[in-house]
Design an enzyme around this catalytic site. Sequence first.
Site, mmCIF file in Angstrom:
data_model
loop_
_atom_site.group_PDB
_atom_site.id
_atom_site.type_symbol
_atom_site.label_atom_id
_atom_site.label_comp_id
_atom_site.label_asym_id
_atom_site.label_seq_id
_atom_site.Cartn_x
_atom_site.Cartn_y
_atom_site.Cartn_z
ATOM 1 N N HIS A 28 16.254 4.239 -2.745
ATOM 2 C CA HIS A 28 15.639 3.229 -3.616
ATOM 3 C C HIS A 28 16.342 1.881 -3.476
ATOM 4 O O HIS A 28 16.741 1.251 -4.463
ATOM 5 C CB HIS A 28 15.683 3.694 -5.085
ATOM 6 C CG HIS A 28 14.587 3.101 -5.923
ATOM 7 N ND1 HIS A 28 13.953 3.808 -6.924
ATOM 8 C CD2 HIS A 28 14.026 1.863 -5.934
ATOM 9 C CE1 HIS A 28 13.046 3.031 -7.506
ATOM 10 N NE2 HIS A 28 13.080 1.847 -6.920
ATOM 11 N N GLU A 65 12.823 11.766 -8.013
ATOM 12 C CA GLU A 65 14.036 10.983 -7.771
ATOM 13 C C GLU A 65 15.080 11.198 -8.876
ATOM 14 O O GLU A 65 14.735 11.187 -10.056
ATOM 15 C CB GLU A 65 13.609 9.515 -7.727
ATOM 16 C CG GLU A 65 14.632 8.548 -7.229
ATOM 17 C CD GLU A 65 14.015 7.160 -7.031
ATOM 18 O OE1 GLU A 65 14.554 6.199 -7.586
ATOM 19 O OE2 GLU A 65 12.984 7.056 -6.338
ATOM 20 N N ARG A 71 6.307 3.748 -5.851
ATOM 21 C CA ARG A 71 7.006 4.669 -6.741
ATOM 22 C C ARG A 71 6.800 6.067 -6.193
ATOM 23 O O ARG A 71 5.765 6.378 -5.596
ATOM 24 C CB ARG A 71 6.480 4.571 -8.172
ATOM 25 C CG ARG A 71 6.901 3.302 -8.915
ATOM 26 C CD ARG A 71 8.402 3.326 -9.207
ATOM 27 N NE ARG A 71 8.837 2.175 -9.986
ATOM 28 C CZ ARG A 71 9.304 1.045 -9.475
ATOM 29 N NH1 ARG A 71 9.353 0.908 -8.141
ATOM 30 N NH2 ARG A 71 9.703 0.065 -10.245
#
Length: 324
Positions: A280, A262, A233
Site C-alpha cells: 500500500h 489487508e 482498494r
Amino acid sequence: MYKVLITNAVPQIALQPLAGIAEIIQGPAGGRLMPRETVLRHAPTLHGIINQAELTVDAELLDVAPRLRVVANVAIGVNNLDLKLMEQRGVWATNVPDAFVASTADCTLALILNLMRGIKPADQYVRSGRWQNDGFQPGIWDGALLAGKTLGIVGYGRIGKAVARRAKAFDMRVIFHSGRASADKAFRTLDDLLTEADVVTLHTPLTASTHHLIDAKKLAQMKSKAFLINMARGPVVHEQALVDALLDGKIAGAALDVFEFEPEVHPALLQMPNVCLTPHIGGGTRESRMAARHRCAENVAAALRGERPTTPVNNPRDRAADLS
C-alpha cells in the site's frame, strides 16, 4: 484548548496549522498506528482526529466522542467513515483529493513497467548468482514494449487522468471506464474495456457497487496475455478469483498495491513470479505525505474555528443552531 489526536507520529511541521489552537496527541513512533482501543480511550476528550484512513468512524466511536467536530483522512478514500451518521452528529469529514494523485500515478507506471519488462524476476535472477554461471542470453529476458499497447483505466478521476497522461508519454493507447457514460471516443463499457486492454489498472473508490467489481466473470473477459493492476482498494478485486485466474493462465500477471484482507495476502500470490506485491505504497512519497498531513491539519484547524474545511466530503448540520 482543543484536543486533536493523530493516529501515528508525524513531524511537528506537518501540524503547524494547529499550533496555538490544539493540544496534539500523537500515535506511536516507528511508523505504527495507534490501536483502535487507544483511540476509544481518548475519544471522550477529543475535538478532532487525523488518521490514515485506517480508523473506522462509526456509531461506536461517535457515541463516546461527544465533543468531536472533525475527522480528517490523510487519504483520498473515505470508505472508513460513516458520512451520513457523522452529518447527523455534526462532525465534519475531510479527505485530501489532490495530494496523492501524482505519486499514485507514478507508482502505477512503475508497476506497469515492472510487469511488462519482467523487472522483478530479472532482479531475483541476478541476485541468485545464476547469471554469473549462465552468461548473457539474448532473448531470454525480453519483455513487451509499452508503445502501441492498450491501457484500460477503470476509474477516470484525478488519478486515472494522471495515469493516462503518463501512459501516453510511453506511446500507449489509452481507453477508460467510469461510472458515468461519456461521449469521449476513449470511453468504453467495463466489459468492452476488459476484452480490449493489454493492461487494466484500477483507480475506483470502494463503494457497494465497486466491491468485487473484478470477479471471476470479469477476469475471464481479459486477454490471456493481459495484466491487472490494483491501485484502488483491495476489495475491488475478488482475490480468490484473481488467484484462480493466475493459476489457470487466464491472465498473464498482476500487480497489487492493495489487498482484499489487508494486510493479509493470499499465500498463493506470494509464490507467483508473475505477480508484483507492494504494501500500500502507491501514494507514499515524502512530498505527498507532507502535503497531505498539512492539508489535514488545515482542515481540522478550520473546523475548530467554526469554519468550513477546505476539502469536506460531507455537510454536517450546525451544532450551534441545534442548541439555539
